[in-house]
Design an enzyme around this catalytic site. Structure first.
Site, mmCIF file in Angstrom:
data_model
loop_
_atom_site.group_PDB
_atom_site.id
_atom_site.type_symbol
_atom_site.label_atom_id
_atom_site.label_comp_id
_atom_site.label_asym_id
_atom_site.label_seq_id
_atom_site.Cartn_x
_atom_site.Cartn_y
_atom_site.Cartn_z
ATOM 1 N N GLU A 138 -64.176 -38.470 -24.987
ATOM 2 C CA GLU A 138 -65.249 -38.581 -23.988
ATOM 3 C C GLU A 138 -64.666 -38.533 -22.577
ATOM 4 O O GLU A 138 -65.221 -37.860 -21.691
ATOM 5 C CB GLU A 138 -66.001 -39.883 -24.223
ATOM 6 C CG GLU A 138 -67.071 -40.224 -23.233
ATOM 7 C CD GLU A 138 -67.582 -41.635 -23.478
ATOM 8 O OE1 GLU A 138 -67.389 -42.487 -22.583
ATOM 9 O OE2 GLU A 138 -68.141 -41.893 -24.557
ATOM 10 N N LYS A 190 -63.506 -45.152 -32.928
ATOM 11 C CA LYS A 190 -64.259 -45.245 -31.669
ATOM 12 C C LYS A 190 -63.329 -45.104 -30.473
ATOM 13 O O LYS A 190 -63.702 -44.525 -29.448
ATOM 14 C CB LYS A 190 -64.995 -46.591 -31.614
ATOM 15 C CG LYS A 190 -65.827 -46.800 -30.344
ATOM 16 C CD LYS A 190 -66.860 -45.700 -30.155
ATOM 17 C CE LYS A 190 -67.977 -46.077 -29.170
ATOM 18 N NZ LYS A 190 -67.584 -46.691 -27.935
ATOM 19 N N SER A 228 -71.563 -45.766 -30.943
ATOM 20 C CA SER A 228 -71.756 -44.862 -29.811
ATOM 21 C C SER A 228 -73.234 -44.517 -29.705
ATOM 22 O O SER A 228 -73.925 -44.393 -30.701
ATOM 23 C CB SER A 228 -70.926 -43.583 -29.997
ATOM 24 O OG SER A 228 -71.091 -42.719 -28.887
ATOM 25 N N GLY A 229 -73.690 -44.332 -28.502
ATOM 26 C CA GLY A 229 -75.088 -43.996 -28.291
ATOM 27 C C GLY A 229 -75.625 -44.559 -26.998
ATOM 28 O O GLY A 229 -76.657 -44.121 -26.493
ATOM 29 N N GLY A 230 -74.904 -45.545 -26.459
ATOM 30 C CA GLY A 230 -75.266 -46.094 -25.168
ATOM 31 C C GLY A 230 -76.681 -46.630 -25.129
ATOM 32 O O GLY A 230 -77.244 -47.075 -26.126
#
Length: 320
Positions: A173, A166, A112-114
């Site tokens: 999210e 995830k 995750s972190g884009g």
């Protein structure tokens, strides 16, 4: 340490940059020869020191399975594959089994972190054998955010645990984005509200709902007041659906995540301010493409008659 990285797209390319900035030597492979450091997977394998570590960062599903199948033919016993895409955790068992037949080890890693991970680091959730996780720890330490390891990295459990974690992360999210989006639509609908962007900005410090997603919402509304350039159409990448399916199988109530998934389906039928913000957020944190606003009859929104709902919220009308 010298590793291979397959897939230099919107996630893989900045990951390669971050790894190199942290002292990890990386040979990348991509179908785009301009980005690729090797002409083939065989050439990539030849560039790496043994035992090899190869990180796979391609779209989930058929693309990932194809790469795993090919790696089983070019890697050797003792090598390690880390699968960092958004695969469903059940696929990890198949991939791990295929590689194990050749003596190749396997870890699954939720990332995750884009598109912001290059500078800020990536949250990592890993599944697999503890000894393999330990061997790859320099790679994980380079990718995760600076600071305490436990604040950005977890060995979540056995094979599949990383991608399961995830999946749940992305389900949460969905719910968070939907809550912000519905609040945004309420603000836009009220005539006495004069500064929607200012309200969102004022929530960033001190309030109980402050978060990085809120910061991105502020950025999106600042860059495009009213979000008039974005259609309220939101894709779902799979993890939200999988979270709902898992909740059903485990008989775990998940009304918020479920409602957020169904709201995305609603977005494909009705252009709403809430869905505009969800679409904008996906573009902000993940670089996901957004559908540009267009009139139902092919003309720009300003040229077609407004519905009562659009009139109520003004001219502008109507990631992840």
């Amino acid at each position: 340490m010298h590793i291979g990285l397959i897939g230099l797209g919107k996630m893989g390319l900045p990951m390669r940059d971050r790894l190199r900035s942290k002292g990890i030597q990386v040979s990348g492979f991509d179908r785009n020869p301009v980005l690729s450091d090797a002409g083939s997977l065989t050439e990539l394998a030849a560039q790496l020191t043994v035992p090899r570590i190869v990180w796979v960062m391609v779209p989930s599903g058929g693309a990932t399975s194809a790469v795993i199948t090919d790696l089983a033919e070019v890697l050797d016993e003792g090598d390690l594959v880390i699968e960092g895409g958004n695969s469903r955790y059940t696929e990890d068992r198949e991939h791990a089994g295929m590689l194990a037949a050749k003596g190749i080890r396997y870890l699954d890693c939720g990332v995750s972190g884009g598109i912001w991970g290059r500078e800020s680091g990536y949250g990592l959730m890993v599944g697999g054998d503890a000894a393999d996780v330990s061997e790859a720890m320099p790679v994980f330490d380079a990718l995760r955010p600076d600071g305490e390891r436990a604040d950005g990295f977890v060995h979540a459990g056995a094979t599949g645990a990383g991608h399961y974690a995830k999946m749940v992360h992305n389900g949460i999210e969905y719910g968070l984005m939907q809550a912000y989006a519905e609040g945004y639509e309420l603000l836009e609908s009220q005539e006495i509200i004069g500064d929607v962007a200012g309200i969102l900005r004022a929530w960033q410090s001190g309030t109980v709902i402050r978060s990085w997603l809120l910061e991105l919402a502020v950025r999106a509304v600042r860059d495009d007041p009213g979000l008039g350039s974005i259609a309220g159409f939101v894709e779902d990448s799979g993890e939200g659906r999988w979270s709902v399916e898992e909740a059903l199988a485990a008989e775990v109530p998940a009304p918020v995540i479920s409602a957020a998934v169904f709201a995305r389906f609603t977005s494909r039928q009705d252009d709403s301010p809430a869905m505009k913000l969800v679409a904008a957020l996906r573009g902000q944190f993940g670089g996901h493409a957004v559908k540009q606003a267009e009139g139902l009859d092919g003309r720009p929104p300003a040229q077609r008659p407004q519905s009562p709902a659009e009139q109520a919220i003004g001219e502008t009308g109507a990631p992840e």
